[in-house]
Design an enzyme around this catalytic site. Structure first.
Site, PDB file in Angstrom:
ATOM      1  CE  LYS A 138      -4.001   1.867   2.815  1.00 21.18           C
ATOM      2  NZ  LYS A 138      -4.589   1.618   4.169  1.00 21.18           N
ATOM      3  CB  SER A 213      -7.638   3.824   3.300  1.00 19.13           C
ATOM      4  OG  SER A 213      -6.612   3.358   4.303  1.00 19.13           O
ATOM      5  CB  SER A 237      -7.981   1.413   6.228  1.00 22.34           C
ATOM      6  OG  SER A 237      -8.621   2.430   6.327  1.00 22.34           O
TER       7      SER A 237
END
Length: 531
Positions: A138, A213, A237
């Site tokens: 990420k 997210s 997330s």
């Protein structure tokens, strides 16, 4: 899907997208708003829609996936690692297949922030329990030699000088790194959308949100581009995109893995790193492999969990949000179906209302605002000296303003947050071994519903009505896992997946994984390639 989407034809849009991706490989994600390797608004499979709505979203149509007869097949990470160990397939062959799959779906999903498709060619042979399995990190976590953009247009990302501590732990498993995935600005939103850029799209239905997210990672794993990818969770997330995309997403206990660099600097460390996967055993294998690199001596070892447990558990069913947000019918039906399955396995399930302080929601929003304030105020020192807070998106600016109005109450709301989360959770786990709840208060929304272009107060109210179950685990530090629920009646709009959440006591990931194995075996969840 139709053949021209699932087949990587040499003259197709996926092939045409390769040149653009490769030309920017390993650089900053272009000018923020045009990340490397991403097609424009009409690129890829989406250009084939004959009747896209006026709002620019794709017309309703088939799923977006890359499953096909190549080295990856439909295998999960554990199966691929076993093939590599047996010499039946090479790590390079898996990496090349994954790159082809990413290139196939990327023009539609827009999930990649920074491609690094040639990394496997120069990194040499890796070792570890998951050696050879292709993956991505990420883009809020440093990988040495690549930029870290945090999903923000407020600065031009600098090249990270070294790996973050968690990156080292992540790579110690032996997985093959292929790039970085997109997230909303600083991970603040529950949908991976932007003010002036293409959103990440959900492969189950490209008009819907993949969650946030960790939306970029979720989209790539759900589409079959890679079997497993990094995610982290500061308010849901990992679990939110898992729920939206039909994946397994476990937020570990605080301290189970190496501390997140951002989280450990916060007044309350609520950020935990983990993975998104398509099978329970992949998540279990990752945690066991990560523990070989580093284990918290203050926490009981987890080891490799390989199947259901034999213990019959007391399970509290939390169907109603502790914040008062109503749970919609499809989500309620999904949780009820899982409760019935658990009872069928011999567990005792009974309704339970989490005794959470009524101020918890507002205090969490204030803390959320504090994080936005810190990102804006410290951006020149942390991210880039040219950081421009005026270019932060509407959600970040609104959260920052919310905090500034309550700044004087910071010591009080931090104290209440810790106390409320601990007291409510301790009360629940005194009565029960596990809590069962929805992940989200309603099913996955269409893109635009949570866009940072929505006026702030309206957007905040929409987020409050959506993200109602996950934050307590972040404040309290307890583990929780999102699992896909079986198909139910009523079915969610668009045939989207629905996630259910299991939460347990600190350090008890084993119980969560054992229950997850049992549910996966009892009612295997839908696979995107079969729908």
């Amino acid at each position: 899907m139709t053949d021209d989407v699932t087949e990587d034809r040499q003259d197709g849009p996926a092939a045409r997208a390769r040149g653009a991706a490769d030309s920017k490989r390993g650089t900053a994600a272009g000018k923020r708003g045009a990340p490397a390797g991403r097609g424009g608004p009409g690129a890829g499979a989406r250009a084939r829609d004959a009747a896209a709505p006026a709002d620019g979203t794709p017309a309703d149509r088939a799923r977006v996936h890359a499953f096909r007869d190549d080295a990856l097949g439909a295998h999960d990470a554990v199966a691929l690692a076993a093939l590599v160990r047996a010499g039946e397939v090479g790590a390079g062959e898996l990496a090349r297949a994954a790159v082809e799959r990413i290139r196939l779906v990327e023009p539609e999903l827009h999930a990649v922030a920074v491609p690094a498709y040639d990394t496997y060619e120069r990194d040499g042979a890796a070792t570890g329990p998951l050696a050879g399995v292709p993956t991505l990190l990420k883009d809020n976590t440093d990988y040495g030699g690549l930029p870290t953009g945090h999903g923000s247009a407020a600065f031009t990302p600098r090249t990270a000088p070294r790996h973050a501590p968690f990156t080292r732990q992540f790579l110690s498993t032996g997985m093959t790194f292929l790039g970085k995935t997109r997230l909303p600005e600083f991970g603040f939103n529950a949908s991976t959308e932007y003010e002036n850029d293409e959103p990440v799209r959900n492969p189950w239905h490209p008009s819907y949100s993949p969650g946030g997210s960790s939306g970029g990672s979720a989209a790539l794993v759900a589409s079959g581009a890679v079997p497993i990818a990094h995610a982290n969770d500061g308010g849901g997330s990992i679990r939110i995109p898992a729920a939206c995309c039909g994946l397994v997403g476990l937020k570990p206990t605080r301290g189970r893995v190496v501390a997140n660099e951002t989280g450990r600097r916060l007044p309350i460390d609520m950020v935990g790193d983990g993975v998104l996967s398509r099978s329970v055993r992949d998540t279990a294998a990752f945690l066991a492999a990560a523990e070989r690199h580093w284990r918290n001596p203050r926490m009981p070892p987890l080891g490799l969990v390989e199947g259901p447990g034999s213990r019959r558990l007391r399970i509290g069913l939390v169907a109603e949000s502790p914040t008062g947000a109503p749970t919609d019918a499809a989500t309620r039906a999904a949780v009820a179906a899982v409760a019935t399955a658990l009872e069928g396995q011999g567990h005792a399930v009974e309704p339970y209302a989490l005794p959470l302080d009524g101020r918890f929601e507002q205090d969490f929003i204030s803390y959320w605002g504090l994080l936005a304030f810190l990102a804006g105020a410290g951006g020149r020192f942390v991210y880039d000296r040219h950081f421009d807070g005026r270019r932060m998106d509407g959600l970040s600016k609104g959260l920052r303003a919310t905090y500034l109005r309550r700044m004087h109450t910071t010591p009080a709301f931090l104290r209440r947050l810790r106390r409320a989360a601990d007291e409510a959770y301790d009360a629940a786990l005194t009565r029960y071994d596990v809590l069962l709840s929805p992940v989200l208060a309603h099913t996955t929304p269409r893109l635009g519903h949570l866009s940072p272009n929505v006026p702030y107060e309206e957007l905040l109210n929409r987020l409050r009505a959506y993200v109602a179950f996950t934050p307590i685990n972040n404040i309290n530090g307890s583990p929780a896992v999102s699992l896909p629920a079986p198909a139910t009646d009523p079915a969610p709009a668009g045939g989207m997946p629905v996630g259910v959440m299991l939460s347990a006591a600190h350090g008890d990931e084993r119980t969560l994984l054992e229950l997850a194995f049992a549910l996966e075996a009892d009612r295997p969840w839908r696979r995107i390639q079969d729908v």
